[in-house]
Scaffold this active site. Structure first.
Site, PDB file in Angstrom:
ATOM      1  N   TRP A  31       0.869  -1.191   0.000  1.00  0.00           N
ATOM      2  CA  TRP A  31       0.000   0.000   0.000  1.00  0.00           C
ATOM      3  C   TRP A  31       0.901   1.235   0.000  1.00  0.00           C
ATOM      4  CZ3 TRP A  31      -4.938   2.350   0.986  1.00  0.00           C
ATOM      5  CH2 TRP A  31      -6.033   1.490   0.787  1.00  0.00           C
ATOM      6  N   PHE A  66      -1.276  -3.714   7.757  1.00  0.00           N
ATOM      7  CA  PHE A  66      -1.898  -4.595   8.754  1.00  0.00           C
ATOM      8  C   PHE A  66      -1.256  -5.984   8.744  1.00  0.00           C
ATOM      9  CE2 PHE A  66      -5.264  -7.472  10.286  1.00  0.00           C
ATOM     10  CZ  PHE A  66      -5.575  -6.856  11.487  1.00  0.00           C
ATOM     11  N   GLU A  67      -0.733  -6.381   7.607  1.00  0.00           N
ATOM     12  CA  GLU A  67      -0.125  -7.711   7.460  1.00  0.00           C
ATOM     13  C   GLU A  67       1.320  -7.755   7.980  1.00  0.00           C
ATOM     14  OE1 GLU A  67      -2.202  -6.471   4.791  1.00  0.00           O
ATOM     15  OE2 GLU A  67      -3.670  -7.715   5.839  1.00  0.00           O
ATOM     16  N   CYS A  89       3.276   2.428   5.183  1.00  0.00           N
ATOM     17  CA  CYS A  89       2.853   3.829   5.211  1.00  0.00           C
ATOM     18  C   CYS A  89       1.332   3.859   5.250  1.00  0.00           C
ATOM     19  CB  CYS A  89       3.363   4.551   3.962  1.00  0.00           C
ATOM     20  SG  CYS A  89       2.694   6.226   3.805  1.00  0.00           S
ATOM     21  N   THR A  95     -11.819   8.273   7.388  1.00  0.00           N
ATOM     22  CA  THR A  95     -12.285   7.414   8.484  1.00  0.00           C
ATOM     23  C   THR A  95     -11.113   7.069   9.396  1.00  0.00           C
ATOM     24  OG1 THR A  95     -11.889   5.379   7.237  1.00  0.00           O
ATOM     25  CG2 THR A  95     -14.045   6.426   6.972  1.00  0.00           C
ATOM     26  N   HIS A  97      -9.598   4.270   9.937  1.00  0.00           N
ATOM     27  CA  HIS A  97      -8.884   3.023   9.637  1.00  0.00           C
ATOM     28  C   HIS A  97      -7.426   3.100  10.070  1.00  0.00           C
ATOM     29  CE1 HIS A  97      -7.689   5.459   6.145  1.00  0.00           C
ATOM     30  NE2 HIS A  97      -6.616   4.723   6.151  1.00  0.00           N
ATOM     31  N   PHE A 122       9.799  -0.761  13.998  1.00  0.00           N
ATOM     32  CA  PHE A 122       8.595  -0.086  13.473  1.00  0.00           C
ATOM     33  C   PHE A 122       9.028   0.937  12.424  1.00  0.00           C
ATOM     34  CE2 PHE A 122       5.203   3.155  13.784  1.00  0.00           C
ATOM     35  CZ  PHE A 122       4.065   2.371  13.708  1.00  0.00           C
ATOM     36  N   ARG A 136       9.235  12.357   4.297  1.00  0.00           N
ATOM     37  CA  ARG A 136       9.953  11.420   5.173  1.00  0.00           C
ATOM     38  C   ARG A 136      10.419  10.166   4.450  1.00  0.00           C
ATOM     39  NH1 ARG A 136       6.593  14.638   7.423  1.00  0.00           N
ATOM     40  NH2 ARG A 136       6.877  15.395   9.564  1.00  0.00           N
TER      41      ARG A 136
HETATM   42  N1  RBF Z   1      -2.624  -0.294   4.287  1.00  0.00           N
HETATM   43  C1  RBF Z   1      -1.551   0.512   4.325  1.00  0.00           C
HETATM   44  O1  RBF Z   1      -0.419   0.029   4.431  1.00  0.00           O
HETATM   45  N2  RBF Z   1      -1.689   1.878   4.242  1.00  0.00           N
HETATM   46  C2  RBF Z   1      -2.914   2.480   4.156  1.00  0.00           C
HETATM   47  O2  RBF Z   1      -2.957   3.718   4.082  1.00  0.00           O
HETATM   48  C3  RBF Z   1      -4.057   1.659   4.145  1.00  0.00           C
HETATM   49  N3  RBF Z   1      -5.296   2.210   4.105  1.00  0.00           N
HETATM   50  C4  RBF Z   1      -6.381   1.398   4.194  1.00  0.00           C
HETATM   51  C5  RBF Z   1      -7.659   1.965   4.255  1.00  0.00           C
HETATM   52  C6  RBF Z   1      -8.772   1.153   4.397  1.00  0.00           C
HETATM   53  C7  RBF Z   1     -10.129   1.782   4.497  1.00  0.00           C
HETATM   54  C8  RBF Z   1      -8.609  -0.262   4.448  1.00  0.00           C
HETATM   55  C9  RBF Z   1      -9.814  -1.174   4.613  1.00  0.00           C
HETATM   56  C10 RBF Z   1      -7.368  -0.814   4.369  1.00  0.00           C
HETATM   57  C11 RBF Z   1      -6.237  -0.003   4.226  1.00  0.00           C
HETATM   58  N4  RBF Z   1      -4.956  -0.570   4.173  1.00  0.00           N
HETATM   59  C12 RBF Z   1      -3.870   0.245   4.192  1.00  0.00           C
HETATM   60  C13 RBF Z   1      -4.778  -2.022   3.999  1.00  0.00           C
HETATM   61  C14 RBF Z   1      -4.583  -2.794   5.311  1.00  0.00           C
HETATM   62  O3  RBF Z   1      -3.283  -2.564   5.835  1.00  0.00           O
HETATM   63  C15 RBF Z   1      -4.747  -4.315   5.034  1.00  0.00           C
HETATM   64  O4  RBF Z   1      -3.893  -4.695   3.980  1.00  0.00           O
HETATM   65  C16 RBF Z   1      -6.164  -4.698   4.672  1.00  0.00           C
HETATM   66  O5  RBF Z   1      -7.071  -4.186   5.593  1.00  0.00           O
HETATM   67  C17 RBF Z   1      -6.306  -6.245   4.628  1.00  0.00           C
HETATM   68  O6  RBF Z   1      -6.014  -6.817   5.887  1.00  0.00           O
END
Ligand code: RBF
Length: 172
Positions: A31, A66-67, A89, A95, A97, A122, A136
């Site tokens: 992402w 998140f992973e 990042c 929202t 999230h 981190f 950054r």
């Molecule tokens: N993952 C990131 O690494 N950076 C983000 O800015 C990011 N924004 C997200 C926004 C939303 C609304 C959602 C649902 C997920 C986002 N994710 C982002 C993905 C998240 O880290 C993860 O890959 C997914 O939620 C699947 O577990």
């Protein structure tokens, strides 16, 4: 603003431990890849600059931040590592999230560090907007990937040092 006062990527290279015998894992979230891949480059360049061997750096990519804790756990299971660096990042949106993801990644990496005693660094940017991330990731406030690598080397060296004479075993 603290980051306006100094470029935190400028560190004292002379007082760094050698990374020549160290093994590293790096987990990179895709992402915001234009940011995370720049952080990754700063990170890996710094590890190599301090003597780490390319074959001792194990890299995995994951979909999002998140992973990162799970990828860190998998790296620790797959290789004998001195430190893992998690790079991501998470840009604040409309929202909340970002709060869930950031808190979860921070807690996950903290737990892994404490449970295994292996530093899990981190390297996640948590900016309010894209410009703050660009600043950054090789921009006017340096590259936080460099700082993550420096932290990994320093913490790995600290662990090696203290474990030489260390007696404490805390539950794991
Ligand atoms: N993952 C990131 O690494 N950076 C983000 O800015 C990011 N924004 C997200 C926004 C939303 C609304 C959602 C649902 C997920 C986002 N994710 C982002 C993905 C998240 O880290 C993860 O890959 C997914 O939620 C699947 O577990």
């Amino acid at each position: 603003m603290a980051s306006a006062l100094k470029n935190l990527s400028e560190y004292d290279e002379k007082n760094m431990p050698s990374a020549a015998d160290m093994h590293f894992g790096i987990a990179v979230a895709d992402w915001n890849a234009h940011i995370t891949h720049a952080l990754y480059q700063g990170c890996v360049d710094t590890l190599l600059q301090h003597g780490a061997k390319e074959e001792n750096i194990h890299v995995v990519q994951v979909p999002g931040s998140f992973e990162l804790p799970q990828a860190t756990r998998l790296l620790l299971g797959a290789h004998k590592l001195d430190a893992v660096i998690a790079i991501g990042c998470v840009i604040k949106g409309e929202t909340s999230h970002n709060e869930y993801i950031n808190n979860s990644v921070a807690l996950g990496l903290t737990n892994l560090s404490i449970a295994t005693s292996i530093p899990c660094i981190f390297g996640v940017l948590t900016p309010n907007d894209e410009q703050q991330a660009i600043d950054r990731a090789g921009g006017k406030y340096g590259n936080k990937g460099i700082e993550a690598a420096v932290t990994a080397i320093r913490m790995a060296a600290l662990r090696k040092d203290l474990q030489k004479g260390g007696k404490a075993k805390i539950g794991f």
